[in-house]
Design an enzyme around this catalytic site. Structure first.
Site, short mmCIF file in Angstrom:
data_model
loop_
_atom_site.label_atom_id
_atom_site.label_comp_id
_atom_site.label_asym_id
_atom_site.label_seq_id
_atom_site.Cartn_x
_atom_site.Cartn_y
_atom_site.Cartn_z
N ASP A 13 -22.10 -7.01 -13.87
CA ASP A 13 -21.79 -5.72 -13.22
C ASP A 13 -20.88 -5.88 -12.01
O ASP A 13 -20.58 -4.91 -11.32
CB ASP A 13 -23.09 -5.01 -12.81
CG ASP A 13 -23.86 -5.78 -11.74
OD1 ASP A 13 -23.43 -6.91 -11.40
OD2 ASP A 13 -24.87 -5.26 -11.23
N GLU A 35 -21.52 -7.86 -9.30
CA GLU A 35 -22.20 -8.43 -8.12
C GLU A 35 -21.86 -9.91 -7.98
O GLU A 35 -21.67 -10.61 -8.97
CB GLU A 35 -23.72 -8.31 -8.27
CG GLU A 35 -24.27 -6.96 -7.94
CD GLU A 35 -25.80 -6.95 -8.06
OE1 GLU A 35 -26.43 -8.02 -7.96
OE2 GLU A 35 -26.34 -5.85 -8.29
N HIS A 67 -2.50 -9.85 11.68
CA HIS A 67 -1.49 -8.79 11.85
C HIS A 67 -1.23 -8.47 13.32
O HIS A 67 -0.09 -8.25 13.72
CB HIS A 67 -1.93 -7.54 11.09
CG HIS A 67 -0.96 -6.44 11.23
ND1 HIS A 67 0.33 -6.52 10.75
CD2 HIS A 67 -1.06 -5.23 11.83
CE1 HIS A 67 0.97 -5.42 11.04
NE2 HIS A 67 0.16 -4.62 11.69
N LYS A 125 11.41 0.49 11.68
CA LYS A 125 10.89 0.92 10.37
C LYS A 125 9.85 2.02 10.56
O LYS A 125 9.12 2.01 11.54
CB LYS A 125 10.26 -0.30 9.70
CG LYS A 125 9.20 -0.05 8.65
CD LYS A 125 8.53 -1.34 8.19
CE LYS A 125 7.02 -1.27 8.29
NZ LYS A 125 6.31 -2.46 7.82
N ASP A 176 8.15 -12.13 8.87
CA ASP A 176 7.06 -11.15 8.97
C ASP A 176 5.72 -11.86 8.81
O ASP A 176 5.67 -13.00 8.35
CB ASP A 176 7.23 -10.06 7.90
CG ASP A 176 6.60 -8.74 8.31
OD1 ASP A 176 5.90 -8.69 9.35
OD2 ASP A 176 6.81 -7.74 7.59
N GLY A 204 6.32 -5.77 -0.70
CA GLY A 204 7.72 -6.18 -0.58
C GLY A 204 8.64 -5.08 -0.08
O GLY A 204 9.84 -5.29 0.10
C1 R5P Z 1 3.15 -4.25 8.63
O1 R5P Z 1 3.27 -3.82 9.74
C2 R5P Z 1 3.17 -5.71 8.28
O2 R5P Z 1 3.58 -6.50 9.35
C3 R5P Z 1 4.09 -5.96 7.10
O3 R5P Z 1 5.41 -5.67 7.48
C4 R5P Z 1 3.70 -5.11 5.96
O4 R5P Z 1 2.34 -5.04 5.84
C5 R5P Z 1 4.29 -5.62 4.69
O5 R5P Z 1 3.89 -4.77 3.67
P1 R5P Z 1 4.86 -4.43 2.48
O6 R5P Z 1 5.32 -5.75 1.90
O7 R5P Z 1 4.00 -3.65 1.53
O8 R5P Z 1 5.98 -3.62 3.01
#
Ligand code: R5P
Length: 313
Positions: free
Chosen positions: A36, A38, A128, A193, A219, A225
């Site tokens: 299931d 778990e 992050h 962005k 990043d 992506g």
């Molecule tokens: C967002 O602020 C992170 O630093 C990355 O830029 C982001 O999470 C990348 O996600 P994706 O590849 O989906 O654009």
């Protein structure tokens, strides 16, 4: 206190290799998925031990997270004296603030759940945001993979006539890009962005000199992506050389990232093995974090500082 590494199923090879750095093998653990869904865990004896549970929480994020929590609980109930969750990639770390009413702060509840499950401290690699520490009710050791990634770019090191630039694909990546740029001795540009949805972003403007230059987009992670793709397209539109190089700490690489990256055809694509990375084609280079994690675990076991392996460097 004996040192013991316990490997979850998310990246057993990395656990094995980090253990090898310390001359130890992961402790026996049975990890089973019931029909299931778990997760059922049984660990070997570890009474009085100093235990390091290595389990990144990449896709499937929720499964790997619950497995980590069940592993922590098994270690605690088996009498481990100290338990460190070693989570090279920590899912939910992007959910660290509310950007609109009604939104949850996902990382907060994850941190509390890890503590409730038995974690005495957490080791992560390039999360992050550094604000993660403030979300956690236990000490957090933040390591960085940047020197490991930067070693793959040593040929770009600036010299007379060098024409490359490190690019942060969003404002959140500026610190990371600056630290990477310092390692390879290159200038930095920044893309502004905005996020449209979980899988789509919009790259609005470039700040910094990119015309005629090769670019290295840096990043913390590549998920779908979109961030990398949109940044690359905008850079090219602003006159940068085509086919950027890309360095990201965590290769989360969920669909449609493989297709996007294939279409982008980067000159070089470097990620760490914080997560098991799917085969993506010739341009992909995977750098091992085994030495970094092995070194960190060894030092933490002997109560030594890991500051020079981390975000304070
Ligand atoms: C967002 O602020 C992170 O630093 C990355 O830029 C982001 O999470 C990348 O996600 P994706 O590849 O989906 O654009």
């Amino acid at each position: 206190m004996a040192l013991r590494i316990v490997a979850g199923t998310a990246n057993p090879v990395l656990a094995e290799e980090a253990g090898a750095v310390l001359g130890t093998k992961p402790a026996p653990a049975e990890i089973e998925r019931f029909p299931d869904g778990e997760i059922h865990v049984v660990v070997g004896p570890m009474r009085g031990d100093d235990v390091y549970v290595l389990q990144p929480t990449g896709p499937p994020v929720n499964d790997n997270l619950v497995e980590l929590m069940v592993l922590l609980d098994a270690c605690r109930r088996s009498g481990a004296r100290r338990i460190t969750a070693v989570v090279p990639y920590l899912g939910y770390a992007r959910q660290d603030r509310r950007s609109r009413p009604g939104e949850a702060i996902g990382i907060r509840i994850v941190a509390e759940a890890l503590e409730a499950a038995g974690a005495d401290r957490l080791v992560v690699v390039d999360p992050h945001a550094r604000g993660l520490e403030a979300m956690c009710p236990f000490p957090v050791e933040i390591l960085t993979a940047l020197p490991v990634l930067a070693a793959s770019f040593s040929d770009l090191v600036a010299g007379p006539g060098s024409a490359a630039v490190v690019v942060a694909p969003d404002l959140g990546a500026v610190k990371l890009a600056e630290r990477f740029a310092a390692l390879v001795d290159l200038p930095v540009a920044v893309v502004r962005k905005t996020r449209v949805s979980g899988a789509e972003v919009h790259a609005r403007e470039v700040v910094g000199e990119v015309e005629g230059r090769r670019t290295v987009i840096v990043d913390d992670m590549i998920a779908t992506g979109s961030t990398i793709e949109k940044a690359a397209r905008l850079l090219e539109a602003r006159g940068a050389a085509p086919r950027p190089a890309v360095a990201a700490v965590h290769g989360v690489l969920v669909a449609p990232a493989p297709a996007r990256l294939e279409a982008l055809d980067p000159d070089r694509l470097v990620v760490s093995d914080s997560l098991e990375v799917p085969a993506l084609g010739a341009a992909l280079e995977v750098c091992s974090l085994a030495r970094l994690l092995g070194e960190a675990i060894g030092r933490l076991h002997f109560e030594e500082s890991v500051d020079d392996l981390g975000a304070f460097t």
